[in-house]
Design a protein around this motif. Structure first.
Motif, PDB file in Angstrom:
ATOM      1  N   THR A  60       0.844  -1.083   0.070  1.00 54.25           N
ATOM      2  CA  THR A  60       0.127  -0.158  -0.028  1.00 54.25           C
ATOM      3  C   THR A  60       0.890   1.316   0.106  1.00 54.25           C
ATOM      4  O   THR A  60       0.343   2.344   0.136  1.00 54.25           O
ATOM      5  N   SER A  61       2.249   1.383  -0.114  1.00 56.47           N
ATOM      6  CA  SER A  61       2.987   2.696  -0.224  1.00 56.47           C
ATOM      7  C   SER A  61       2.760   2.935  -1.459  1.00 56.47           C
ATOM      8  O   SER A  61       2.096   2.513  -2.698  1.00 56.47           O
ATOM      9  N   VAL A  62       3.118   4.176  -1.486  1.00 56.61           N
ATOM     10  CA  VAL A  62       2.800   5.076  -2.662  1.00 56.61           C
ATOM     11  C   VAL A  62       4.416   5.660  -2.910  1.00 56.61           C
ATOM     12  O   VAL A  62       5.020   6.258  -2.018  1.00 56.61           O
ATOM     13  N   ILE A  63       4.867   5.678  -4.225  1.00 63.37           N
ATOM     14  CA  ILE A  63       5.961   6.215  -4.632  1.00 63.37           C
ATOM     15  C   ILE A  63       5.527   7.744  -5.337  1.00 63.37           C
ATOM     16  O   ILE A  63       4.766   7.862  -6.125  1.00 63.37           O
ATOM     17  N   ILE A  64       6.116   8.666  -4.870  1.00 62.38           N
ATOM     18  CA  ILE A  64       5.870  10.118  -5.078  1.00 62.38           C
ATOM     19  C   ILE A  64       7.043  10.811  -5.999  1.00 62.38           C
ATOM     20  O   ILE A  64       8.187  10.616  -5.674  1.00 62.38           O
ATOM     21  N   ALA A  65       6.813  11.167  -7.160  1.00 61.62           N
ATOM     22  CA  ALA A  65       7.767  12.022  -7.830  1.00 61.62           C
ATOM     23  C   ALA A  65       7.362  13.572  -7.738  1.00 61.62           C
ATOM     24  O   ALA A  65       6.441  14.051  -8.126  1.00 61.62           O
ATOM     25  N   ASP A  66       8.408  14.514  -7.183  1.00 64.71           N
ATOM     26  CA  ASP A  66       8.310  15.874  -7.506  1.00 64.71           C
ATOM     27  C   ASP A  66       9.328  16.455  -8.484  1.00 64.71           C
ATOM     28  O   ASP A  66      10.368  16.101  -8.376  1.00 64.71           O
ATOM     29  N   PHE A  67       8.754  17.064  -9.439  1.00 65.89           N
ATOM     30  CA  PHE A  67       9.634  17.653 -10.575  1.00 65.89           C
ATOM     31  C   PHE A  67       9.375  18.985 -10.361  1.00 65.89           C
ATOM     32  O   PHE A  67       8.441  19.750 -10.480  1.00 65.89           O
ATOM     33  N   GLN A  68      10.761  19.533 -10.373  1.00 65.26           N
ATOM     34  CA  GLN A  68      10.700  21.154  -9.959  1.00 65.26           C
ATOM     35  C   GLN A  68      11.538  21.835 -11.119  1.00 65.26           C
ATOM     36  O   GLN A  68      12.767  21.318 -11.675  1.00 65.26           O
ATOM     37  N   MET A 124      14.871  19.571 -11.410  1.00 67.16           N
ATOM     38  CA  MET A 124      15.428  18.763 -10.539  1.00 67.16           C
ATOM     39  C   MET A 124      13.985  17.684 -10.143  1.00 67.16           C
ATOM     40  O   MET A 124      13.067  18.140  -9.951  1.00 67.16           O
ATOM     41  N   LEU A 125      14.378  16.256 -10.008  1.00 66.15           N
ATOM     42  CA  LEU A 125      13.550  15.336  -9.740  1.00 66.15           C
ATOM     43  C   LEU A 125      13.966  14.755  -8.568  1.00 66.15           C
ATOM     44  O   LEU A 125      14.903  14.387  -8.317  1.00 66.15           O
ATOM     45  N   SER A 126      12.755  14.726  -7.584  1.00 67.49           N
ATOM     46  CA  SER A 126      13.020  13.946  -6.433  1.00 67.49           C
ATOM     47  C   SER A 126      12.079  13.060  -6.087  1.00 67.49           C
ATOM     48  O   SER A 126      10.706  12.981  -6.457  1.00 67.49           O
ATOM     49  N   ILE A 127      12.239  11.641  -5.944  1.00 69.39           N
ATOM     50  CA  ILE A 127      11.426  10.547  -5.684  1.00 69.39           C
ATOM     51  C   ILE A 127      11.447   9.775  -4.305  1.00 69.39           C
ATOM     52  O   ILE A 127      12.674   9.770  -3.687  1.00 69.39           O
ATOM     53  N   TYR A 128      10.391   9.630  -3.541  1.00 71.34           N
ATOM     54  CA  TYR A 128      10.334   9.000  -2.313  1.00 71.34           C
ATOM     55  C   TYR A 128       9.274   8.301  -2.109  1.00 71.34           C
ATOM     56  O   TYR A 128       8.388   8.299  -2.904  1.00 71.34           O
ATOM     57  N   GLN A 129       9.326   7.299  -1.091  1.00 67.79           N
ATOM     58  CA  GLN A 129       8.137   6.440  -0.786  1.00 67.79           C
ATOM     59  C   GLN A 129       7.625   6.795   0.511  1.00 67.79           C
ATOM     60  O   GLN A 129       8.199   7.454   1.381  1.00 67.79           O
ATOM     61  N   ILE A 130       6.234   6.756   0.506  1.00 70.85           N
ATOM     62  CA  ILE A 130       5.700   7.110   1.631  1.00 70.85           C
ATOM     63  C   ILE A 130       4.497   6.087   1.997  1.00 70.85           C
ATOM     64  O   ILE A 130       3.796   5.542   1.152  1.00 70.85           O
ATOM     65  N   HIS A 131       4.340   5.840   3.249  1.00 71.01           N
ATOM     66  CA  HIS A 131       3.401   4.753   3.869  1.00 71.01           C
ATOM     67  C   HIS A 131       2.972   5.258   5.125  1.00 71.01           C
ATOM     68  O   HIS A 131       3.681   5.402   6.336  1.00 71.01           O
ATOM     69  N   THR A 132       1.735   5.456   5.242  1.00 67.70           N
ATOM     70  CA  THR A 132       1.035   5.897   6.544  1.00 67.70           C
ATOM     71  C   THR A 132       1.554   6.968   7.290  1.00 67.70           C
ATOM     72  O   THR A 132       1.869   7.050   8.326  1.00 67.70           O
ATOM     73  N   GLY A 133       1.801   8.074   6.598  1.00 66.37           N
ATOM     74  CA  GLY A 133       2.602   9.085   6.911  1.00 66.37           C
ATOM     75  C   GLY A 133       4.241   9.200   7.025  1.00 66.37           C
ATOM     76  O   GLY A 133       4.746  10.037   7.302  1.00 66.37           O
ATOM     77  N   GLN A 134       4.705   8.033   6.900  1.00 66.56           N
ATOM     78  CA  GLN A 134       6.105   7.782   7.200  1.00 66.56           C
ATOM     79  C   GLN A 134       6.873   8.067   5.769  1.00 66.56           C
ATOM     80  O   GLN A 134       6.393   7.409   4.756  1.00 66.56           O
ATOM     81  N   LYS A 135       7.738   9.013   5.736  1.00 64.87           N
ATOM     82  CA  LYS A 135       8.454   9.038   4.325  1.00 64.87           C
ATOM     83  C   LYS A 135       9.836   8.274   4.475  1.00 64.87           C
ATOM     84  O   LYS A 135      10.534   8.173   5.525  1.00 64.87           O
TER      85      LYS A 135
END
Length: 189
Positions: A60-68, A124-135
């Protein structure tokens, strides 16, 4: 009193981090803090979490990509920032993930006919995993946009260059009247 102390110890241990930290995502073929040359739009394919040793991830984790995009407008020294965010849920069995269609443009601005100064634009591209509020920790990369050069350099001709002589330059030229006008001028005097 002993129950209270035991309760405090257990709470502090849970906050210190006995729970395992989420594994940061990894991108196939690139290390974090590298530079990636791309054309817009582009895709990022992640390394499946099952292939990362001792990885911690959840179905159920989500991979998030922030592209700036950081940019300046011509004639303006104030920095402008635009950010887009995309997310994807990894495959529940292998942890594989891919983010497609990454592209970004400057924000609409109030100055008419203002152009972006491409020499001072960074991505700049940043990618991280988030699960139940934990990054997880962040994977990031500097993005370099491949520009297609439209002004082609003409083919050079080999061999010596022939320089054609120019006519002699007359400094401060005076008008020369025709012969008939000269005669009329002389007869009047």
């Amino acid at each position: 009193m002993k129950k209270y102390i035991l309760y405090l110890i257990l709470m502090s241990l849970s906050h210190i981090g006995f729970a395992q930290n989420l594994t940061p995502p990894q991108v196939s073929g690139y290390l974090s803090a590298s530079t990636i040359n791309v054309n817009f739009p582009f895709n990022i394919k992640g390394v499946p979490f099952t292939q990362i040793p001792k990885s911690v991830w959840y179905p159920t984790s989500v991979i998030i990509a922030d592209f700036q995009m950081n940019y300046y407008l011509e004639g303006d020294d104030s920095k402008q920032i635009n950010t887009i965010r995309k997310h994807v849920i990894p495959n529940s069995k292998t942890g594989a993930w891919e983010i497609t269609g990454l592209s970004i443009e400057p924000l609409p601005h109030s100055t008419p006919n203002a152009r972006v100064d491409h020499q001072r634009t960074t991505y700049m591209l940043s990618i991280y995993q988030i699960h139940t509020g934990q990054k997880s920790a962040m994977w990031y990369a500097n993005i370099h946009l491949n520009q297609i050069q439209t002004n082609k350099i003409p083919a050079q001709k080999l061999g010596p260059i022939k320089v054609h002589p120019k006519d002699k330059v007359i400094l401060n030229p005076q008008p020369i009247p025709p012969k008939e006008i000269k005669r009329k001028i002389r007869t009047k005097n």
